[in-house]
Structure formats: structure tokens, C-alpha cells
Write a protein that holds these residues in place. Structure first.
Motif, PDB file in Angstrom:
ATOM      1  N   LYS A  61       1.103  -1.636  -0.711  1.00 49.05           N
ATOM      2  CA  LYS A  61       0.453  -0.063   0.146  1.00 49.05           C
ATOM      3  C   LYS A  61       1.107   1.265   0.146  1.00 49.05           C
ATOM      4  N   TYR A  62       1.997   1.514   1.329  1.00 49.15           N
ATOM      5  CA  TYR A  62       3.153   2.323   1.125  1.00 49.15           C
ATOM      6  C   TYR A  62       3.828   2.401   0.096  1.00 49.15           C
ATOM      7  N   ALA A  63       3.979   0.929  -0.526  1.00 54.81           N
ATOM      8  CA  ALA A  63       5.094   1.643  -1.587  1.00 54.81           C
ATOM      9  C   ALA A  63       4.137   1.981  -3.330  1.00 54.81           C
ATOM     10  N   LEU A  64       2.683   2.064  -3.135  1.00 57.86           N
ATOM     11  CA  LEU A  64       1.786   2.724  -4.025  1.00 57.86           C
ATOM     12  C   LEU A  64       2.154   3.524  -4.244  1.00 57.86           C
ATOM     13  N   GLU A  65       2.092   3.755  -2.900  1.00 60.17           N
ATOM     14  CA  GLU A  65       1.858   5.660  -2.804  1.00 60.17           C
ATOM     15  C   GLU A  65       2.998   6.279  -3.396  1.00 60.17           C
ATOM     16  N   ILE A  66       4.680   5.784  -2.680  1.00 62.62           N
ATOM     17  CA  ILE A  66       5.434   6.160  -2.340  1.00 62.62           C
ATOM     18  C   ILE A  66       6.060   6.892  -4.405  1.00 62.62           C
ATOM     19  N   ARG A  67       5.798   4.517  -4.875  1.00 60.67           N
ATOM     20  CA  ARG A  67       5.801   4.845  -6.186  1.00 60.67           C
ATOM     21  C   ARG A  67       5.402   6.035  -6.919  1.00 60.67           C
ATOM     22  N   ASN A  68       4.034   5.899  -6.773  1.00 58.19           N
ATOM     23  CA  ASN A  68       2.996   7.324  -7.129  1.00 58.19           C
ATOM     24  C   ASN A  68       3.314   9.279  -6.804  1.00 58.19           C
ATOM     25  N   MET A  69       4.021   8.890  -6.355  1.00 54.95           N
ATOM     26  CA  MET A  69       4.542  10.214  -5.818  1.00 54.95           C
ATOM     27  C   MET A  69       6.046  10.498  -6.456  1.00 54.95           C
ATOM     28  N   LEU A  70       6.999   9.213  -6.670  1.00 52.44           N
ATOM     29  CA  LEU A  70       7.770   9.322  -6.808  1.00 52.44           C
ATOM     30  C   LEU A  70       8.344   9.702  -8.791  1.00 52.44           C
ATOM     31  N   ASN A  71       6.937   8.677  -9.504  1.00 53.46           N
ATOM     32  CA  ASN A  71       6.149   9.010 -10.786  1.00 53.46           C
ATOM     33  C   ASN A  71       5.523  10.742 -11.167  1.00 53.46           C
ATOM     34  N   SER A  72       4.900  11.500  -9.837  1.00 49.37           N
ATOM     35  CA  SER A  72       4.521  12.527  -9.954  1.00 49.37           C
ATOM     36  C   SER A  72       5.796  13.910 -10.192  1.00 49.37           C
ATOM     37  N   LEU A  73       6.696  13.308  -9.274  1.00 53.58           N
ATOM     38  CA  LEU A  73       8.083  14.196  -9.196  1.00 53.58           C
ATOM     39  C   LEU A  73       8.662  13.850 -10.708  1.00 53.58           C
ATOM     40  N   ASN A  74       8.684  13.234 -11.174  1.00 56.10           N
ATOM     41  CA  ASN A  74       9.690  13.024 -12.453  1.00 56.10           C
ATOM     42  C   ASN A  74       8.739  13.801 -13.568  1.00 56.10           C
ATOM     43  N   ILE A  75       7.836  13.316 -13.074  1.00 59.16           N
ATOM     44  CA  ILE A  75       6.676  13.422 -14.625  1.00 59.16           C
ATOM     45  C   ILE A  75       6.606  15.593 -14.368  1.00 59.16           C
ATOM     46  N   GLU A  76       6.342  16.131 -12.827  1.00 60.68           N
ATOM     47  CA  GLU A  76       6.095  17.192 -13.275  1.00 60.68           C
ATOM     48  C   GLU A  76       7.107  18.529 -13.094  1.00 60.68           C
ATOM     49  N   TYR A  77       8.216  17.843 -12.631  1.00 58.21           N
ATOM     50  CA  TYR A  77       9.858  18.594 -13.026  1.00 58.21           C
ATOM     51  C   TYR A  77      10.562  17.597 -13.829  1.00 58.21           C
ATOM     52  N   GLY A  78      10.570  17.200 -14.008  1.00 55.22           N
ATOM     53  CA  GLY A  78      11.470  16.265 -14.083  1.00 55.22           C
ATOM     54  C   GLY A  78      12.791  15.381 -14.021  1.00 55.22           C
ATOM     55  N   TYR A  79      12.721  15.182 -12.498  1.00 53.56           N
ATOM     56  CA  TYR A  79      13.786  14.287 -12.222  1.00 53.56           C
ATOM     57  C   TYR A  79      13.797  13.072 -12.724  1.00 53.56           C
ATOM     58  N   ASN A  80      14.757  13.172 -13.309  1.00 51.20           N
ATOM     59  CA  ASN A  80      15.389  11.637 -12.650  1.00 51.20           C
ATOM     60  C   ASN A  80      14.830  10.513 -11.318  1.00 51.20           C
ATOM     61  N   THR A  81      14.898   9.458 -11.454  1.00 53.01           N
ATOM     62  CA  THR A  81      13.930   8.346 -10.464  1.00 53.01           C
ATOM     63  C   THR A  81      15.017   9.161  -8.421  1.00 53.01           C
ATOM     64  N   LEU A  82      16.751   8.990  -8.759  1.00 57.62           N
ATOM     65  CA  LEU A  82      17.315   9.375  -7.600  1.00 57.62           C
ATOM     66  C   LEU A  82      17.006  10.690  -7.501  1.00 57.62           C
ATOM     67  N   ASP A  83      16.893  11.373  -8.110  1.00 58.76           N
ATOM     68  CA  ASP A  83      16.605  12.953  -7.643  1.00 58.76           C
ATOM     69  C   ASP A  83      14.954  12.976  -7.068  1.00 58.76           C
ATOM     70  N   SER A  84      14.531  12.255  -7.745  1.00 58.87           N
ATOM     71  CA  SER A  84      12.563  12.279  -7.023  1.00 58.87           C
ATOM     72  C   SER A  84      12.957  11.501  -5.832  1.00 58.87           C
ATOM     73  N   MET A  85      13.585  10.399  -5.611  1.00 54.48           N
ATOM     74  CA  MET A  85      13.883   9.699  -4.196  1.00 54.48           C
ATOM     75  C   MET A  85      14.779  10.535  -3.482  1.00 54.48           C
ATOM     76  N   LEU A  86      15.627  11.238  -3.531  1.00 51.24           N
ATOM     77  CA  LEU A  86      16.035  12.616  -2.391  1.00 51.24           C
ATOM     78  C   LEU A  86      15.093  13.616  -2.334  1.00 51.24           C
ATOM     79  N   VAL A  87      14.657  14.014  -3.053  1.00 55.05           N
ATOM     80  CA  VAL A  87      13.371  14.818  -2.738  1.00 55.05           C
ATOM     81  C   VAL A  87      12.402  14.578  -1.939  1.00 55.05           C
ATOM     82  N   LEU A  88      11.487  13.636  -2.524  1.00 56.79           N
ATOM     83  CA  LEU A  88      10.678  13.340  -0.793  1.00 56.79           C
ATOM     84  C   LEU A  88      11.927  12.736   0.488  1.00 56.79           C
ATOM     85  N   LYS A  89      12.341  11.762   0.411  1.00 56.53           N
ATOM     86  CA  LYS A  89      13.598  11.505   1.896  1.00 56.53           C
ATOM     87  C   LYS A  89      13.389  13.307   1.969  1.00 56.53           C
TER      88      LYS A  89
END
Length: 100
Positions: A61-89
Motif C-alpha cells: 500500500k505504502y510502496a504504491l503511494e511512494i511510487r506514485n509520488m516518485l512518478n509525479s516528481l518525475n513528470i512534473e519537474y523532470g527529476y530522474n528516479t534518484l533525484d525524485s527519491m532524494l526530494v521525497l526523503k
């Protein structure tokens, strides 16, 4: 400084030593070495919940929510996967710190 962070002098000194060790570890770790480190195991020595939560928490459940947030950062801001993870962290850390 201890008063500023609401810590005892012993806690402040211990924090400073821990921080230096973490900084040294980060400086001495490359991507190849990092992929071999079991961070959960390493941190669970200090935070046992990292070992016990897997049998209690609905991880998918939480992994899906996190994956959605990672994807959102990637689409909205053009961050790569690592940068998206660091922003969420970083956001999660600040939320935790502000609510203490």
C-alpha cells in the motif's frame, strides 16, 4: 548550541561524532559499494523497528503511494528516479522534524 537544539552536551557531542562518521561513510562510498550495503540491517542496530515493521505494515500500500509520488516528481519537474527519491526523503525528514 546544545540549548538551540534542545540537547544535552553529551548528546550534542555524540551527534557530532555520528554525523562525522556518516559524512566519512558517504564520502568513501561509491555506487558499486552502496549497492552491496544492506542499509536496513545497518540502521536496524540503532532502530529495531526497521526489522520488525515488515510483518506488520501493509508495505505494498505504502510502496504504491511512494511510487506514485516518485512518478509525479518525475513528470512534473523532470527529476530522474534518484533525484525524485532524494526530494521525497528530504520532504519526509522535514515533516518528521517539524512535527516532533
Amino acid at each position: 548550541m546544545a540549548k538551540l537544539y534542545n540537547l544535552s552536551l553529551d548528546e550534542l557531542i555524540e551527534f557530532d561524532v555520528d554525523l562525522k562518521e556518516i559524512e566519512q561513510t558517504i564520502e568513501n562510498t561509491n555506487e558499486e559499494k552502496e549497492s552491496k550495503i544492506d542499509w536496513t540491517s545497518a540502521w536496524s542496530k540503532k532502530y529495531p523497528v526497521l526489522v520488525t515493521y515488515q510483518n506488520k505494515v501493509n508495505i505494498s500500500k505504502y510502496a504504491l503511494e511512494i511510487r506514485n509520488m516518485l512518478n509525479s516528481l518525475n513528470i512534473e519537474y523532470g527529476y530522474n528516479t534518484l533525484d525524485s527519491m532524494l526530494v521525497l526523503k528530504d520532504i519526509l525528514y522535514h515533516e518528521w522534524k517539524d512535527k516532533r
